[in-house]
Design a protein around this motif. Structure first.
Motif, short mmCIF file in Angstrom:
data_model
loop_
_atom_site.label_atom_id
_atom_site.label_comp_id
_atom_site.label_asym_id
_atom_site.label_seq_id
_atom_site.Cartn_x
_atom_site.Cartn_y
_atom_site.Cartn_z
N ASP A 40 9.62 -2.57 7.13
CA ASP A 40 8.50 -3.44 6.78
C ASP A 40 7.26 -2.57 6.58
O ASP A 40 6.47 -2.37 7.49
CB ASP A 40 8.27 -4.48 7.87
N GLN A 45 2.74 -5.58 4.76
CA GLN A 45 2.15 -6.26 5.92
C GLN A 45 0.68 -6.57 5.72
O GLN A 45 0.21 -7.62 6.15
CB GLN A 45 2.29 -5.39 7.16
N THR A 46 -0.05 -5.64 5.09
CA THR A 46 -1.51 -5.79 5.02
C THR A 46 -2.03 -6.24 3.67
O THR A 46 -3.09 -6.85 3.59
CB THR A 46 -2.20 -4.44 5.34
#
Length: 66
Positions: A40, A45-46
């Motif tokens: 991941d 994620q961001t």
């Protein structure tokens, strides 16, 4: 405290599976059926550009050493 980790900003998970030989024992130890699902990257994620992720990490480490 010292902690070592490798974090990927972005990764081609299909290529990762081509070049790494991940045994079923290793996956079962982690309770995972697929190594690809364990990946991941920070970009996903961001949603931030790489430079922003690096900047925030640097800021965070600096604030923690005060």
């Amino acid at each position: 405290m010292l902690h070592h980790v490798t974090m990927a900003y972005d990764i081609d998970a299909d290529k990762m599976l081509e070049v790494l030989r991940i045994g079923k024992e290793k996956l079962s130890d982690k309770g995972t059926k697929s190594a690809k699902k364990r990946v991941d990257p920070l970009r996903r994620q961001t949603g931030l550009p790489r430079e922003a992720v690096i900047g925030r990490m640097v800021d965070s480490f600096r604030a923690g050493t005060g």
